[in-house]
Design an enzyme around this catalytic site. Sequence first.
Site, PDB file in Angstrom:
ATOM      1  CG  ASP A  92      -1.298 -10.295  -0.672  1.00 34.80           C
ATOM      2  OD1 ASP A  92      -0.275 -10.950  -0.433  1.00 34.80           O
ATOM      3  OD2 ASP A  92      -2.349 -10.815  -1.121  1.00 34.80           O
ATOM      4  CB  ALA A  93      -1.812  -9.600  -6.179  1.00 39.26           C
ATOM      5  CG  ASP A 141       5.193 -11.054 -15.188  1.00 33.23           C
ATOM      6  OD1 ASP A 141       5.608 -12.233 -15.158  1.00 33.23           O
ATOM      7  OD2 ASP A 141       5.879 -10.108 -15.606  1.00 33.23           O
ATOM      8  CG  ASP A 151       9.112  -5.943 -14.948  1.00 32.16           C
ATOM      9  OD1 ASP A 151       8.032  -5.610 -15.455  1.00 32.16           O
ATOM     10  OD2 ASP A 151       9.548  -7.113 -14.977  1.00 32.16           O
ATOM     11  CG  ASP A 173       5.077  -5.629  -7.813  1.00 30.10           C
ATOM     12  OD1 ASP A 173       5.443  -6.278  -8.809  1.00 30.10           O
ATOM     13  OD2 ASP A 173       5.672  -5.691  -6.705  1.00 30.10           O
ATOM     14  CG  HIS A 192       7.949  -8.280 -20.680  1.00 30.58           C
ATOM     15  ND1 HIS A 192       9.304  -8.280 -20.428  1.00 30.58           N
ATOM     16  CD2 HIS A 192       7.354  -8.465 -19.469  1.00 30.58           C
ATOM     17  CE1 HIS A 192       9.519  -8.429 -19.134  1.00 30.58           C
ATOM     18  NE2 HIS A 192       8.347  -8.538 -18.531  1.00 30.58           N
ATOM     19  CD  GLN A 219      10.900  -8.893  -4.346  1.00 32.33           C
ATOM     20  OE1 GLN A 219      10.837 -10.042  -4.733  1.00 32.33           O
ATOM     21  NE2 GLN A 219      10.085  -7.951  -4.779  1.00 32.33           N
TER      22      GLN A 219
END
Lengths: 503, 540
Positions: A346-347, A364, A292, A312, A268, A238
């Site tokens: 990859d989750a 998230d 993040d 992530d 959050h 991205q």
Amino acid sequence: MRINVQVLLLFSVFVVATCGLVYELVAGTLASYLLGDSVTQFSTIIGVYLFSMGIGSYLSRFFNRNLIAWFIQVEVLVAVVGGFSSTLLFLLFDRVASFQMVLYLLVSLTGILVGLEIPLIMRILEDRFEFKELVSKVFTFDYIGALLASVIFPLLLVPHLGLLRTSFFFGLLNAGVALWLCFYFSKEVKWIHFLRISCVASIVALVAGFVLSDRILAFTESLSYADKIIYSVQSPYQKIVLTKNEREFRLFLNGNLQFSSSDEYRYHEALVHPGLNSVKYPKKVLVLGGGDGLAVREILRYPSVEKVVLVDLDQAVTKLFASHEVLKNLNQGALLSKKVQVINTDAFQWLKTSQEQFDFVVIDFPDPANYAIGKLYSNTFYKVLRQAIAPGGAAVIQATSPFVAPNAYWCVVNTLVSCGFTTLPYHAHVPSFGDWGFVLASPDKMLPVNGQFMPQLRFLDQATFEQMRTFPKDMPARQTEVNKLNNQALVRYFEDEWAHYIN
Amino acid sequence: MKAEERRRFLKQSALALGGLALAGTALPGCGTEETKQVAGRLFGPSFKAGHLLRTGIRKVPARTQEVDVVIIGGGVSGLSAARWLQKNSEQRVCLLELEDRTGGNSQSGKNAHSAFPWGAHYLPLPNNSNTQLLRFLEEAKLITGYDAAGLPLYNEYHLCFDPEERLFINGYWQEGLVPNWSVPPADLQQIDRFQALMDEMKQAKGADGRFAFDIPLAHSSSDDQFRQLDQLTMQDWLQKQNLTSTYLSWYVEYCCLDDFGGTLAQTSAWAAIHYFAARRAQAANSDAHRVLTWPQGNHWLAERLREQAGPDLRTGSLVYNLEVADDKIVVDYLDLATDEATRLMAKKCVMATPQFVRERLLAKVPAAPKVNSRIFTYAPWVVANLTLNQVPAGKGIPLSWDNVIYGSSSLGYVNAQHQSVVGFPDKQVITFYYPIPDTSPASRQAVFTRKREDWTELVLQELEKAHPSIREEVEQLDVWVWGHGMIKPTPGFIWGPDREAAAQPIQNKIAFAHSDLSGISIFEEAFYKGIKAAQQILTS
Ligand SMILES: Cc1cc2nc3c(=O)[nH]c(=O)nc-3n(C[C@H](O)[C@H](O)[C@H](O)COP(=O)(O)OP(=O)(O)OC[C@H]3O[C@@H](n4cnc5c(N)ncnc54)[C@H](O)[C@@H]3O)c2cc1C
């Protein structure tokens, strides 16, 4: 066959006129789109442009010799200034203090050069026509050129060539005429060598600009962001962009706002605390997505937490939030904590193969705007998730806006229910996002929430959470399909609802 | 928002497509070099073995072994026969397969990024009446249970993920394969009428109370009203129904090519309608039209069959001689690795090889019925696997499992990683399918003489119809050529006498399992034929 010199010169008048008007239209269009208020933009630009032409006409009196050479020289300058004007404006749009200054400077420069051309050409032609005829011919071609430009600009040029290529294209016409004149008058003209080289050089530059214009644009994200960009990187997955204004930082992934520093605490706190506060002595917490580190920051407020695993996909994001001063401040160095383990993969794949169990899981992920991400909201995923929750544990899922995309939101809830989760849907107002939805989910039959939130939270307290659990009359729960890998119902709902909202 | 929209507009208009096209044509020097070499390899079923078989092997077996049953051929049908014998008898079974791996046409490969099919790649949800198959799917954990209504719950990792299919038509990727994007209303009406007719056929039953079209095909009604459709070509049938839309014809032909490798003019109307009207699956957790699929295609299924097929599976073993002596069947095979021949003495034999192999092997069996073998015709197939940096994006529906290009002579491509849960793979692997229905000698010749570069070029040119920039993305392009890919159900073949004759066991000793004998080359038929052959052997 040599073309009659008068015809050639009149043709250049025509080209000059067309090009001149096109540059003016390009500037006007650009200004009204970049700055808004098209009436003001167009009238000021036309005004400045015409006035500059006047200046050019006035200046023409100072040219007394070598008129053809000067004409060619001016033509090359118009080609370069006009041809590159729109690209320059694009590139500079949010990189200079006063964009207007640059804009009007370029408009005036083009105006002056174009203003020089007609008087020069009239004087070149003055010996070849009677005055009456000269004036009539030159202005006829001038105005025909203007008409042509104003018709083809909106109908052909903008839709098919685009603004950048339009400018380059007309720059090329100008430079082409100049080169032609060079060859035509090669014997009569001074500095012919220099002129030819400058013609060719400008043509090369304009062709390059024409060909590369989409690349040039790709380099300038300036068009997608309202604020100043302070960091930007393209990861394999991205485009990551951080912008700043007087009040706040904003993070964008592929152009979508992820958070604003001014109100992310609302998001959050709402994401983490209702669930985590309700688990007794949570020790191990898993965060999926959320590179993040802002959710991790909230998690680390619980002294009982010994280990946080953050999965992530994008290393570029987790690295950025572990190293960039501003962002490190924002997440309070969460990603550097000894308790935190960051895994970039990859989750879904990770969760499928992981044997570990966690007391609390924070999910998230980005919104389900495409099929790749839609998989991470499927019943198959939630069945795998179930296996990763320790007895007495729970999970929370960010689930897009129940106001804008109610079917999408309730689809997440219903999908969790279909996998045997007990759910608690709630939502919070996050100004930069709007009304945002979350789902607390437990594999157990009961989902008791501890409303005694820690006092240092800025947004969440018992009374607020009571409200968050209530869905007002215009946002009731809905029946939806279950989101499965083999129907991707959620992506379809999401696309449908956000498309309506944006249009 | 307003300012952002304006910027977006501007960005779009600044990038307007026309400019791109213009730049492309005006400046030839700036395009990518056309002659970029594409890395890759050419594969096919064992050429050496085929050649050996044709020229004849005169080796004398060095050793002799005794078994109860020999199965020749380790494709789906042979494995299915072995599985059945393993589960339902005490017979000592030996399966001989000439390739290094079992699977036959359901073969697969693998690279660093994904497994991928070299042949068969999907199984449509089977009819709920096909209980033998459902049982196997339970054993393979493909069916994980049944709901209260008795409908099977399929393993959702193997049910084709969404989006399943898209079609590139009139410059746009539409969802689904039935043409609708920019298709004129008159054509859409015909397509609707056709689908209504097929829905009728789906429910139609013959005088014998059986469904007109069923799977296994042998369960279909014997009512002449339907069987006589086998005398027509699908093209004639469409004409008769006044279904002349080019869009419809394209779609029906696409389906015939996909399942049979034949054109409308080559395919029996009965077979073509069977494609549309024989499937009535119902599932607890899926729509009826889904398929089951895996990165390695049906090799996944073949592997599950192999796991149940017993201990004695000999690969790399080419059977070159078969005789009936007294009470025994003599089978000689060559171990291709050691070049040693072995003789097996068996009580029974299942032949699970295609017709052209069977013919050779049965030459010395006097009791073998004379079958008009010319009626067995095959479509060659070319399958290519491409590793891409990225499948180029296009307008419309994003990359789906099956991606078909209207007007291409290929069948498009399948995304080999579609069933992976990984959202953003580093590289993408796609499998391209290209049947060759042309039966002219020149065309057949070309199939065997074309070089890898020729196939590469063909594959890229077909793909460029939807992805003009695909060349720049290709990292590897491997090609597999199936000389005899699929049996073709030409008119008269399925319900004619030869197919039936060829399927008859010989002296209760040799039974036949290959899917050729169904006339329709699909997993269900191969699976069924294998069981049928095993049963014939056990009952006699
Ligand atoms: C390109 C392609 C795509 C296909 N796609 C699909 C699909 O998506 N879905 C579907 O259901 N079906 C598909 N099929 C049909 C497929 O052929 C069947 O599903 C099934 O795999 C056929 O199995 P079989 O056992 O009948 O035949 P085969 O696979 O032909 O098996 C015969 C076996 O016998 C072996 N053999 C031959 N001669 C000898 C010898 N002398 N000695 C020893 N062994 C020998 C061969 O090596 C082979 O392994 C496809 C076929 C092709 C070619």
